[in-house]
Design a protein around this motif. Structure first.
Motif, short mmCIF file in Angstrom:
data_model
loop_
_atom_site.label_atom_id
_atom_site.label_comp_id
_atom_site.label_asym_id
_atom_site.label_seq_id
_atom_site.Cartn_x
_atom_site.Cartn_y
_atom_site.Cartn_z
N ARG A 544 91.89 -14.42 -10.66
CA ARG A 544 91.28 -15.88 -11.04
C ARG A 544 89.93 -16.19 -10.55
O ARG A 544 89.43 -15.29 -10.26
N ALA A 545 90.88 -15.22 -8.82
CA ALA A 545 89.72 -15.69 -7.92
C ALA A 545 88.82 -14.49 -8.13
O ALA A 545 87.16 -14.23 -7.53
N ARG A 546 89.46 -12.99 -8.63
CA ARG A 546 88.41 -11.78 -8.04
C ARG A 546 87.27 -11.85 -9.17
O ARG A 546 86.33 -11.62 -9.56
N TYR A 547 88.05 -12.84 -10.81
CA TYR A 547 86.37 -13.12 -11.71
C TYR A 547 86.14 -14.06 -12.11
O TYR A 547 86.09 -14.49 -13.05
N ALA A 548 86.21 -14.93 -10.73
CA ALA A 548 85.54 -16.39 -11.20
C ALA A 548 83.76 -16.72 -11.13
O ALA A 548 83.90 -17.24 -11.97
N LEU A 573 87.10 -9.80 -20.75
CA LEU A 573 87.83 -11.13 -20.71
C LEU A 573 87.26 -12.28 -20.76
O LEU A 573 86.18 -12.62 -22.13
N ARG A 574 88.41 -13.46 -20.52
CA ARG A 574 88.20 -14.92 -21.47
C ARG A 574 87.63 -15.79 -20.16
O ARG A 574 88.41 -15.95 -19.64
N VAL A 575 86.61 -16.36 -20.23
CA VAL A 575 86.63 -17.85 -19.09
C VAL A 575 86.95 -18.84 -20.26
O VAL A 575 86.53 -18.56 -21.13
N GLU A 576 88.01 -19.94 -19.97
CA GLU A 576 88.09 -21.68 -20.34
C GLU A 576 87.09 -22.61 -19.21
O GLU A 576 87.38 -22.25 -18.41
N ALA A 577 87.09 -24.36 -20.30
CA ALA A 577 86.84 -24.82 -19.02
C ALA A 577 88.17 -25.57 -18.79
O ALA A 577 89.52 -25.19 -20.13
N GLU A 578 88.34 -25.70 -17.49
CA GLU A 578 89.55 -26.08 -17.01
C GLU A 578 89.64 -27.19 -16.10
O GLU A 578 88.58 -27.29 -15.20
#
Length: 607
Positions: A544-548, A573-578
């Motif tokens: 998560r840090a590398r692909y933030a 890559l997938r990104v989601e609202a956290e």
């Protein structure tokens, strides 16, 4: 058909194609036994083989078969482990050395044929190679084992039978356990089988010291030598002393004469976990836990279990049946609310400040929100099969949060005259001290009584048997607290993993996630995700840090080990609202809400 009659030396008869072994030998009920003595040998020779040599000596009170079984599980570790798989070299003899005939009655039961009222000795070796707090594990100079691993019990007999245990080891090695010592080196007694198997054993080279706290002796054994020493050991003792008082206050008594903490530190262990027992517990930790308050939290959890689950426990778990699963809908009380009280013990004992208690609680909210919605009762039941969707142990944090909610609601309904502490005190007195377990009805009746009659039917239907989100916005203000939510976009791989001796194994996949779309399968071992080398459980934070700052659709190469071969996969890559939560004190809280908040943090009620 040819009819032949043949008489064999062992009394088997073939007659016209039929077979008989005699009713006595095939009898499925065990002859009674008494004068039980176990001996476990772990020395340099057995350490080289990573085995424990075990013997059981007893007197058979009649001729006929004696059925001896090993437990299938260890209470507190809610899974079938089939310890019998680790047994080898089983043998049975009479007291004069005469070999006795034996076979297996089932997969974890041995049937030994006795010819008269006589002393019998059975022996076997037990493989000690599992670094798990419910198992047995050894090194060239140390071993630990649980009684459920090695102590056979006679089928069809009252488990109130007393026993003596002797642990044989090297002259310079030590033995530590919660069992009562006879005063002779390595010799102990247990009044019944339940207590016998509830006391794990350390044997070998390890650090051992003691401290008297409020008139009772506490032992601390840690392996390897020097791992927990100096200031770190002093801090651990300080934590123990501080957490005991607030836990004792909940139940009003200390139920043990002495208490033993058994700790193993190993760089091969990826995290930290422990298992409770009646007057002891065993914990296994990565050395990074030394000096960390998380170690104090897990320790508090296991000590609180000495009241809640080892003594006060659901009726489905009374008595323990070591042969089968014992599912209950109430593990969220036994495990989850124990976790809540572990947090309270730290804040009430001034080990952590209230601000950190809020951080820990908010982290549990985040944890619950990271898995599919599941009812607490369902999660309690399903843990026995360890669901692959990530909910197998969610009754810990979610049950802890339910305890927090109930504590607030009880205090609010009673004008802070009662609390969740009173519920536990009442059930401890009316069920455990009366020799029974508590039912779901008894739990909710006690909650309602201590709330001045307030009904919890809707609470149960929505939040315990149901899957509704917890009502934080409504309940937290009753304790002078607020919940703040912060939202961020974060990269997601879409896997649940477990760490074993072979690496980081995929145990579940999120539908439409990056991993499953790339071709990752359950059972694969992750070795690389993009630019991140997968070396342990912490790889997710590195990923998560590398692909933030990377956007959705960024190419993502994934390397896995599958069936012994390296497989290269390509995905996106997938990104989601956290959403991350934070709990804060409300400066505008009412006087009543502030009293409730302080009552929770300090373990007090209005008098």
């Amino acid at each position: 058909m040819l009819g032949v009659t043949v008489v064999l030396g062992l009394g088997l008869v073939l007659d016209g194609g039929t077979w008989s072994a005699g009713e006595a030998w095939r009898e499925k009920r065990s002859a009674p036994v008494r004068d039980v003595h176990y001996e476990v040998t772990f020395n340099a020779a057995s350490a080289a083989r990573r085995t424990l040599h075990v013997s059981m000596r007893f007197r058979a009170e009649a001729a006929g078969p004696v059925l001896l079984s090993l437990p299938a599980w260890t209470p507190g570790a809610y899974e079938i482990s089939n310890f019998a798989r680790n047994v080898s070299g089983f043998d049975a003899q009479a007291e004069n050395g005469r070999p006795l005939r034996w076979d297996r009655a089932d997969h974890d039961t041995w049937r030994v044929q006795t010819e008269k009222n006589e002393e019998v000795i059975v022996r076997f070796d037990y493989l000690a190679d599992s670094l798990d707090n419910a198992m047995a594990w050894s090194t060239p100079d140390f071993a630990f084992f649980n009684g459920t691993n090695v102590f056979l019990f006679p089928e069809d007999q009252d488990l109130a039978i007393p026993a003596q245990v002797t642990v044989q080891t090297e002259p310079g090695w030590q033995v530590a356990t919660g069992m009562a010592s006879t005063g002779r080196r390595g010799e102990f007694t247990a009044p019944n089988y339940h207590e016998l198997v509830d006391m794990p054993v350390f044997v070998g080279r390890f650090d051992l010291d003691s401290l008297e706290i409020d008139g009772r002796w506490y032992r601390l054994a840690s392996y390897p030598e020097g791992a927990l020493s100096g200031r770190a050991r002093k801090t651990f003792w300080e934590w123990t002393e501080k957490m005991l008082s607030p836990m004792t206050a909940v139940f009003g008594e200390v139920p043990w004469a002495d208490y033993t903490t058994l700790l193993v530190f190993s760089s091969d262990y990826p995290g930290g976990s422990a298992l409770e027992h009646g007057n002891s517990h065993i914990g296994i930790y990565n050395p990074q836990f030394i000096g960390n308050p998380i170690l104090a939290s897990i320790t508090a959890h296991e000590i609180f279990h000495a009241w809640n689950v080892k003594r006060l426990r659901p009726s489905e778990l009374v008595p323990y049946d070591y042969r089968r699963q014992q599912p209950t809908t109430l593990l969220w009380v036994s495990e989850g609310i124990t976790d809540y009280y572990a947090d309270l013990a730290l804040v009430r004992g001034d080990i952590i400040p209230p601000a950190l208690f809020y951080v820990i609680t908010a982290g549990k909210i985040d944890n619950v929100n990271s898995v599919p919605p599941v009812a607490l009762e369902d999660a309690s039941l399903a843990t026995w099969i360890q669901p692959a969707d990530g909910t197998g142990y969610i009754y810990y944090p979610k049950g802890s949060l339910a305890g927090f909610l109930l504590d607030i609601l009880i205090r609010d309904a009673s004008n802070n005259l009662k609390s969740l502490d009173d519920v536990f005190r009442e059930l401890y007195r009316t069920t455990y001290l009366e020799g029974t377990g508590f039912t779901e009805q008894q739990w909710w009746d006690a909650v309602q009584r201590n709330s001045g009659g307030r009904s919890y039917e809707e609470f149960w239907a929505r939040y315990i048997d149901g899957r509704d989100p917890y009502p934080w916005d409504r309940v937290l203000p009753l304790a002078g607290l607020t919940l703040r939510a912060d939202s961020n976009l974060v990269p997601r791989l879409g896997v649940s993993t477990d760490v074993d001796s072979a690496g980081v194994r995929v145990v579940a996949l999120v539908p439409d996630g990056a991993a499953i779309d790339a071709g990752v399968r359950v059972g694969d071992y992750l070795t690389r995700v993009g630019d991140v080398r997968v070396r342990g459980a912490e790889f997710g934070d590195e990923f998560r840090a590398r692909y933030a700052r990377a956007g959705r659709g960024t190419p993502l190469d994934i390397t896995v080990r599958r069936d012994g071969e390296t497989v290269q996969l390509t995905g996106e890559l997938r990104v989601e609202a956290e959403v991350r939560y934070a709990i804060e004190e409300d400066p505008r809280a009412t006087t009543k809400a502030r009293r409730i908040r302080e009552g929770i943090l300090r373990g007090t009620v209005e008098r």
